[in-house]
Design a protein around this motif. Structure first.
Motif, short mmCIF file in Angstrom:
data_model
loop_
_atom_site.label_atom_id
_atom_site.label_comp_id
_atom_site.label_asym_id
_atom_site.label_seq_id
_atom_site.Cartn_x
_atom_site.Cartn_y
_atom_site.Cartn_z
N LEU A 127 0.83 -1.21 0.00
CA LEU A 127 0.00 0.00 0.00
C LEU A 127 0.86 1.25 0.00
O LEU A 127 0.54 2.24 -0.67
CB LEU A 127 -0.92 -0.01 1.22
CG LEU A 127 -2.13 -0.94 1.16
CD1 LEU A 127 -2.85 -0.98 2.51
CD2 LEU A 127 -3.09 -0.50 0.07
N PHE A 128 1.95 1.22 0.75
CA PHE A 128 2.83 2.38 0.81
C PHE A 128 3.42 2.69 -0.57
O PHE A 128 3.43 3.84 -1.01
CB PHE A 128 3.94 2.14 1.82
CG PHE A 128 4.93 3.27 1.91
CD1 PHE A 128 4.61 4.44 2.57
CD2 PHE A 128 6.18 3.14 1.31
CE1 PHE A 128 5.53 5.48 2.64
CE2 PHE A 128 7.10 4.18 1.38
CZ PHE A 128 6.77 5.35 2.05
N ARG A 129 3.89 1.66 -1.26
CA ARG A 129 4.47 1.87 -2.58
C ARG A 129 3.40 2.35 -3.56
O ARG A 129 3.69 3.20 -4.43
CB ARG A 129 5.11 0.58 -3.07
CG ARG A 129 6.27 0.10 -2.21
CD ARG A 129 6.97 -1.10 -2.80
NE ARG A 129 7.58 -0.78 -4.09
CZ ARG A 129 8.28 -1.65 -4.81
NH1 ARG A 129 8.46 -2.89 -4.36
NH2 ARG A 129 8.81 -1.29 -5.96
N LEU A 130 2.19 1.82 -3.45
CA LEU A 130 1.12 2.26 -4.35
C LEU A 130 0.75 3.72 -4.10
O LEU A 130 0.58 4.51 -5.05
CB LEU A 130 -0.12 1.37 -4.13
CG LEU A 130 -1.37 1.76 -4.92
CD1 LEU A 130 -1.12 1.66 -6.42
CD2 LEU A 130 -2.55 0.88 -4.51
N VAL A 131 0.64 4.10 -2.84
CA VAL A 131 0.28 5.48 -2.50
C VAL A 131 1.38 6.44 -2.94
O VAL A 131 1.10 7.54 -3.45
CB VAL A 131 0.00 5.60 -0.99
CG1 VAL A 131 -0.17 7.06 -0.59
CG2 VAL A 131 -1.25 4.81 -0.61
N VAL A 132 2.64 6.05 -2.76
CA VAL A 132 3.75 6.90 -3.22
C VAL A 132 3.71 7.05 -4.73
O VAL A 132 3.92 8.14 -5.28
CB VAL A 132 5.10 6.30 -2.76
CG1 VAL A 132 6.25 7.03 -3.43
CG2 VAL A 132 5.23 6.38 -1.25
N TRP A 133 3.44 5.95 -5.45
CA TRP A 133 3.37 6.00 -6.91
C TRP A 133 2.23 6.92 -7.38
O TRP A 133 2.37 7.63 -8.38
CB TRP A 133 3.15 4.60 -7.46
CG TRP A 133 3.03 4.54 -8.95
CD1 TRP A 133 4.03 4.69 -9.87
CD2 TRP A 133 1.83 4.32 -9.71
NE1 TRP A 133 3.53 4.58 -11.14
CE2 TRP A 133 2.18 4.35 -11.07
CE3 TRP A 133 0.50 4.09 -9.37
CZ2 TRP A 133 1.24 4.17 -12.08
CZ3 TRP A 133 -0.43 3.92 -10.37
CH2 TRP A 133 -0.05 3.95 -11.72
N LEU A 134 1.13 6.95 -6.63
CA LEU A 134 0.02 7.83 -6.98
C LEU A 134 0.26 9.27 -6.55
O LEU A 134 -0.52 10.16 -6.94
CB LEU A 134 -1.28 7.32 -6.32
CG LEU A 134 -1.82 5.98 -6.82
CD1 LEU A 134 -3.00 5.53 -5.97
CD2 LEU A 134 -2.22 6.08 -8.30
N GLY A 135 1.30 9.49 -5.76
CA GLY A 135 1.58 10.84 -5.29
C GLY A 135 0.63 11.32 -4.22
O GLY A 135 0.42 12.53 -4.08
#
Length: 278
Positions: A127-135
């Motif tokens: 989830l952290f990587r996904l949220v970072v990728w979405l900005g």
């Protein structure tokens, strides 16, 4: 059974439950008396239950020095918004599982059940990587969406069992009178389902209110902290901890929810049992 026998039975039940009551109230007693101690007595006189004088000013000072107010508003917003989102999505899903037959209905139900076996902490890194990728890191609205998503499966299962207990004949009668499925759903089905919806909303609210791991991972700015993170920040990484402020903040964060749950427990039990009785 006579009144004397009922009183004797009630007294016996209270005696048996007294240790559990004491065990549950003990943390609140520790928080309360520690929160009312002057700062100098928290460590020097830690073994004493009662302070030399009750420092009620600790609650006022804690509110102004620890940013408790903004964190409280954030927690209320996150809990209410995520619960509302989960309920809005879960009602049609639970209704479809209760009233319609489709090929993948059983695998879908099993999938919802399996998702309840996974702790959110297992998915934190992804989830952290996904949220970072979405900005969208440090976005409180993203936290609301994630909370709502995690609680949809639980909400569907909670309401599905109750929806099954509502007779289909009530809706069919409305259809014969010319009502559409949507109108019968809104006018007949949902009012009968209010106990289950209310119980589910309370549980989802409490789950969002108490969540810690995801909020700690995704939130960065103190302005966006929820109450669990704000209380944690009073202890983590500090050389000197103001325990009287920590206990005051913890007490104010947990006591309202505990009182709300205690007040609504009869409605919770009644709402969960009504479907079985029907």
């Amino acid at each position: 059974m006579t009144n004397r026998a009922l009183n004797r039975r009630s007294l016996l039940n209270w005696l048996l439950l007294a240790p559990l009551v004491i065990l549950n109230l003990f943390p609140f007693a520790v928080m309360f008396f520690t929160a009312l101690k002057p700062g100098s007595e928290v460590v020097s006189n830690a073994g004493a239950w009662l302070p030399s004088h009750f420092a009620w000013q600790n609650f006022v000072d804690m509110w102004t020095t620890t940013r408790f107010g903004p964190a409280l508003l954030n927690s209320v917003y996150v809990a209410v918004a995520s619960s509302a989102g989960a309920i809005v999505v879960s009602i049609p899903a639970a209704y479809a599982m209760s009233r319609f037959k489709f090929r993948l209905k059983r695998p879908y139900a099993d999938f919802l059940l399996v998702t309840q076996m996974l702790s959110p902490i297992v998915l934190v890194l992804g989830l952290f990587r996904l949220v970072v990728w979405l900005g969208l890191i440090d976005s409180i609205n993203m936290l609301v969406m994630i909370y709502a998503t995690f609680q949809i499966a639980f909400a569907v299962w909670m309401m599905h069992g109750y929806f099954n207990s509502i007779p289909v004949d009530l809706e069919e009668s409305a259809w014969l009178e010319g009502a559409s499925r949507l109108r019968s759903l809104v006018g007949i089905f949902l009012p009968l389902s209010l106990p289950a919806i209310a119980v589910t909303a309370i549980f989802t609210f409490i789950n969002a209110w108490n969540e810690f791991a995801l909020a700690l991972t995704l939130l960065r700015k103190p302005d966006n902290y929820t109450l669990p993170i704000q209380v944690f920040s009073l202890v983590a990484g500090r050389y000197e901890v103001d325990w009287h402020y920590v206990m005051a903040a913890t007490l104010l964060a947990t006591l309202p929810i505990a009182l709300l749950f205690a007040w609504l427990q009869r409605y919770l039990i009644g709402g969960m049992a009504t479907g079985a009785v029907k």
